[in-house]
Design a protein around this motif. Structure first.
Motif, PDB file in Angstrom:
ATOM      1  N   GLU A  35      31.322  41.929 -41.814  1.00 38.73           N
ATOM      2  CA  GLU A  35      29.881  41.645 -41.698  1.00 38.73           C
ATOM      3  C   GLU A  35      29.416  41.621 -40.242  1.00 38.73           C
ATOM      4  O   GLU A  35      28.254  41.929 -39.950  1.00 38.73           O
ATOM      5  CB  GLU A  35      29.559  40.306 -42.370  1.00 38.73           C
ATOM      6  N   THR A  36      30.349  41.300 -39.308  1.00 36.09           N
ATOM      7  CA  THR A  36      29.927  41.103 -37.918  1.00 36.09           C
ATOM      8  C   THR A  36      30.636  41.998 -36.904  1.00 36.09           C
ATOM      9  O   THR A  36      30.272  41.968 -35.727  1.00 36.09           O
ATOM     10  CB  THR A  36      30.162  39.636 -37.501  1.00 36.09           C
ATOM     11  N   ASN A  37      31.636  42.767 -37.313  1.00 37.70           N
ATOM     12  CA  ASN A  37      32.442  43.468 -36.308  1.00 37.70           C
ATOM     13  C   ASN A  37      32.020  44.915 -36.041  1.00 37.70           C
ATOM     14  O   ASN A  37      32.659  45.618 -35.255  1.00 37.70           O
ATOM     15  CB  ASN A  37      33.945  43.414 -36.650  1.00 37.70           C
TER      16      ASN A  37
ATOM     17  N   GLU B  31      24.338  56.568 -43.973  1.00 38.25           N
ATOM     18  CA  GLU B  31      23.790  55.541 -43.089  1.00 38.25           C
ATOM     19  C   GLU B  31      23.720  54.224 -43.857  1.00 38.25           C
ATOM     20  O   GLU B  31      23.060  54.134 -44.889  1.00 38.25           O
ATOM     21  CB  GLU B  31      22.396  55.953 -42.614  1.00 38.25           C
ATOM     22  N   ASN B  32      24.440  53.225 -43.333  1.00 37.02           N
ATOM     23  CA  ASN B  32      24.498  51.946 -44.011  1.00 37.02           C
ATOM     24  C   ASN B  32      23.233  51.135 -43.766  1.00 37.02           C
ATOM     25  O   ASN B  32      22.553  51.311 -42.750  1.00 37.02           O
ATOM     26  CB  ASN B  32      25.724  51.168 -43.501  1.00 37.02           C
ATOM     27  N   GLY B  33      22.921  50.227 -44.690  1.00 41.24           N
ATOM     28  CA  GLY B  33      21.763  49.367 -44.556  1.00 41.24           C
ATOM     29  C   GLY B  33      22.044  48.145 -43.691  1.00 41.24           C
ATOM     30  O   GLY B  33      22.946  48.146 -42.848  1.00 41.24           O
ATOM     31  N   THR B  34      21.309  47.056 -43.931  1.00 41.35           N
ATOM     32  CA  THR B  34      21.377  45.875 -43.075  1.00 41.35           C
ATOM     33  C   THR B  34      22.450  44.886 -43.497  1.00 41.35           C
ATOM     34  O   THR B  34      22.624  43.851 -42.851  1.00 41.35           O
ATOM     35  CB  THR B  34      20.019  45.158 -43.058  1.00 41.35           C
ATOM     36  N   GLY B  35      23.172  45.166 -44.572  1.00 40.49           N
ATOM     37  CA  GLY B  35      24.251  44.281 -45.018  1.00 40.49           C
ATOM     38  C   GLY B  35      25.563  45.031 -45.096  1.00 40.49           C
ATOM     39  O   GLY B  35      25.639  46.243 -44.862  1.00 40.49           O
ATOM     40  N   VAL B  36      26.626  44.302 -45.428  1.00 38.76           N
ATOM     41  CA  VAL B  36      27.932  44.922 -45.646  1.00 38.76           C
ATOM     42  C   VAL B  36      27.862  45.845 -46.857  1.00 38.76           C
ATOM     43  O   VAL B  36      27.247  45.516 -47.874  1.00 38.76           O
ATOM     44  CB  VAL B  36      29.002  43.836 -45.876  1.00 38.76           C
ATOM     45  N   SER B  37      28.499  46.994 -46.745  1.00 40.30           N
ATOM     46  CA  SER B  37      28.537  47.951 -47.858  1.00 40.30           C
ATOM     47  C   SER B  37      29.971  48.122 -48.333  1.00 40.30           C
ATOM     48  O   SER B  37      30.899  48.266 -47.528  1.00 40.30           O
ATOM     49  CB  SER B  37      27.987  49.308 -47.403  1.00 40.30           C
TER      50      SER B  37
ATOM     51  N   GLY C  44      43.331  43.957 -41.664  1.00 44.21           N
ATOM     52  CA  GLY C  44      42.911  42.772 -42.406  1.00 44.21           C
ATOM     53  C   GLY C  44      41.742  42.075 -41.739  1.00 44.21           C
ATOM     54  O   GLY C  44      40.788  41.650 -42.401  1.00 44.21           O
ATOM     55  N   GLU C  45      41.809  41.940 -40.405  1.00 49.14           N
ATOM     56  CA  GLU C  45      40.699  41.338 -39.655  1.00 49.14           C
ATOM     57  C   GLU C  45      39.428  42.171 -39.805  1.00 49.14           C
ATOM     58  O   GLU C  45      38.318  41.631 -39.946  1.00 49.14           O
ATOM     59  CB  GLU C  45      41.057  41.235 -38.172  1.00 49.14           C
ATOM     60  N   THR C  46      39.591  43.483 -39.744  1.00 46.56           N
ATOM     61  CA  THR C  46      38.434  44.368 -39.868  1.00 46.56           C
ATOM     62  C   THR C  46      37.695  44.120 -41.175  1.00 46.56           C
ATOM     63  O   THR C  46      36.466  44.003 -41.210  1.00 46.56           O
ATOM     64  CB  THR C  46      38.877  45.842 -39.779  1.00 46.56           C
ATOM     65  N   ILE C  47      38.444  44.014 -42.270  1.00 47.20           N
ATOM     66  CA  ILE C  47      37.803  43.851 -43.578  1.00 47.20           C
ATOM     67  C   ILE C  47      37.223  42.448 -43.745  1.00 47.20           C
ATOM     68  O   ILE C  47      36.082  42.280 -44.194  1.00 47.20           O
ATOM     69  CB  ILE C  47      38.801  44.193 -44.697  1.00 47.20           C
ATOM     70  N   ARG C  48      37.972  41.428 -43.355  1.00 44.82           N
ATOM     71  CA  ARG C  48      37.499  40.058 -43.559  1.00 44.82           C
ATOM     72  C   ARG C  48      36.291  39.724 -42.684  1.00 44.82           C
ATOM     73  O   ARG C  48      35.502  38.837 -43.033  1.00 44.82           O
ATOM     74  CB  ARG C  48      38.641  39.076 -43.319  1.00 44.82           C
ATOM     75  N   THR C  49      36.149  40.408 -41.550  1.00 44.84           N
ATOM     76  CA  THR C  49      35.008  40.139 -40.660  1.00 44.84           C
ATOM     77  C   THR C  49      34.054  41.338 -40.605  1.00 44.84           C
ATOM     78  O   THR C  49      33.327  41.522 -39.638  1.00 44.84           O
ATOM     79  CB  THR C  49      35.496  39.787 -39.242  1.00 44.84           C
TER      80      THR C  49
END
Length: 286
Positions: free
Chosen positions: A89-91, A223-229, A82-87
């Protein structure tokens, strides 16, 4: 639209279904879809879904990985799911929710999407079998290593951007026969990466509303970009994909006994005698 309301709008527009019909089942192609912004696919909805899913149906780890990382070397991120998904953007993480179709609302979403493609699929490879859905969440800059999957797959980009590089299925330099046999026997999806493979792949940039058809066992990395995917993968099996798996299984059995292996043709579903031989050998425990 509420989270549990019926899916009224067309998911794959006519143009996307036309492209899909032209390439299925053997070629990768970029498509479009109408699920970007769907309430079931928001970060909070997905965190709630993840927390009520069985542990065996979720996988998550640090996201910035080498293309050729070994499964046993994949590092944990030290957080709960749950923490992984909710954060996310930064984790610096990557997560996948597997078989989300077991939840009624997500099952309805999967069925609505695949119903639009079923006539096209059935005309080429028969009935859609084992329909499944997977949801991928990635932090900025995350990499999904070089790997392959056993299903027919369409990946729908919901949020953020990523580049998927897809390679041709059936190239034995990319995936040697022994690795295919091990994969169909339950081996890991990750593949050995070599830098000289780069030129063989097709890089496809995916933005919200974009999708890509990935053929069975077509190697790829992301390869992910600069935002959450956030991406939704809708998958199915067919008689053709099942037949290929059986024939690789037969080759593995033959190889272990020092006997000649057989060629797997472009239409493995037609190789009935060899498929029957595999089933008999499995049943007898040979």
């Amino acid at each position: 639209m509420t989270a549990h309301s019926p899916i009224a709008a067309q998911i794959f527009p006519d143009e996307a279904r036309g492209v899909f019909a032209a390439v299925y089942p053997d070629e990768a192609a970029k498509l479009s879809h109408g699920l970007a912004g769907h309430p079931l696919l928001s970060i909070e909805a997905l965190a709630g879904l993840a927390e009520r899913m069985p542990a065996a149906s979720v996988e998550y780890n640090l996201g910035k990985l080498p293309l050729g990382v070994r499964p046993e070397d994949t590092p944990s991120n030290g957080l709960s799911l749950g923490e992984t998904i909710r954060t996310i953007e930064t984790n610096g993480s990557w997560a996948v929710l597997k078989n989300v179709e077991r939840d009624a609302a997500y099952g309805a979403l999967l069925n609505a999407a695949l119903a639009e493609l079923a006539p096209l699929v059935e005309a080429r490879t028969g009935a859609m079998l084992n329909r499944e859905a997977f949801i991928f969440l990635s932090s900025p800059g995350s990499v999904t290593p070089f790997h392959m999957d056993p299903e027919h797959n369409i990946l729908l980009q919901i949020r953020g951007e990523k580049v998927m590089t897809v390679f041709p299925a059936g190239d034995e330099e990319l995936v040697p026969a022994l690795q295919s046999e091990a994969f169909h026997a339950g081996g890991h999806r990750n593949l050995v990466w070599r830098e000289n493979f780069h030129g063989r792949g097709m890089a496809v940039k995916l933005l919200p509303g974009d999708a890509i058809h990935v053929p069975v066992k077509a190697p790829h990395f992301v390869e992910n970009g600069t935002g959450v995917s956030v991406s939704l993968s809708v998958t199915w099996r067919s008689e053709r994909s099942v037949a290929e798996s059986e024939l690789h299984g037969l080759n593995a059995l033959m190889r272990r006994r020092g006997l000649p292996t057989g060629r797997i043709g472009a239409r493995p579903e037609r190789q009935g005698v060899r498929r029957l031989a595999y089933r008999v050998m499995r049943k007898l425990g040979v």
